[in-house]
Design a protein around this motif. Structure first.
Motif: not given
Length: 125
Positions: A41-47, A90-93, A121-123
Motif C-alpha cells: 500500500n504505502s511502501s515496499t522493500n526491494i533487495s 524502499v519504494w514509496d509508490g 509487484l502490485l500497488l
C-alpha cells in the motif's frame, strides 16, 4: 559446438570444425529478491545481492528501474557502480517527480550492460 567454415576448395560447400573450449566470463553474480510486502500500500522493500567475480565489474553500473504495464519508466530507484554486498531499497509508490502513482501492476528490473532480471509487484491504494 560445431562452427561452419569455408573449406577453401571454392566449391561453395561448408565443413565443420569442433571448438574445444569456449570461455564465457561473468564479472559479477546477481540475485534479485521478490519485493515485500507484495501487494503493498504505502511502501515496499526491494533487495538484491551482488558478488563481484572480477575487479573490472566495478567499472560497470547497476540500475534498479520501476516500469508500468506499458513499459514506461516510472522511477529510477538505484543507479550506481557495481559494489559487492546486499542492497536494500524502499519504494514509496511515487514516480520520478515524487508524485503518487495509481494502483496497478508494476515491474522492477535490475540491470547492467550484460545482465537483466525483472520481477512483478502490485500497488494497492
Amino acid at each position: 559446438l560445431l562452427v561452419p567454415f569455408k573449406t577453401g576448395l571454392h566449391d561453395g560447400k561448408s565443413a565443420y570444425s569442433q571448438v574445444v573450449e569456449i570461455t564465457v566470463s561473468n564479472l559479477a553474480r546477481y540475485r534479485l529478491y521478490q519485493n515485500y510486502p507484495n501487494p503493498f500500500n504505502s511502501s515496499t522493500n526491494i533487495s538484491f545481492d551482488l558478488t563481484v567475480l572480477d575487479d573490472s565489474a566495478t567499472n560497470e553500473r547497476i540500475k534498479l528501474l520501476i516500469y508500468d504495464l506499458n513499459g514506461r519508466l516510472v522511477k529510477t530507484l538505484y543507479n550506481s557502480p557495481v559494489l559487492e554486498g546486499s542492497i536494500d531499497l524502499v519504494w514509496d509508490g511515487t514516480d520520478q517527480k515524487g508524485l503518487n502513482i495509481p494502483s496497478g501492476i508494476y515491474f522492477y528490473t535490475l540491470s547492467t550492460a550484460d545482465y537483466s532480471e525483472t520481477k512483478r509487484l502490485l500497488l494497492l491504494k
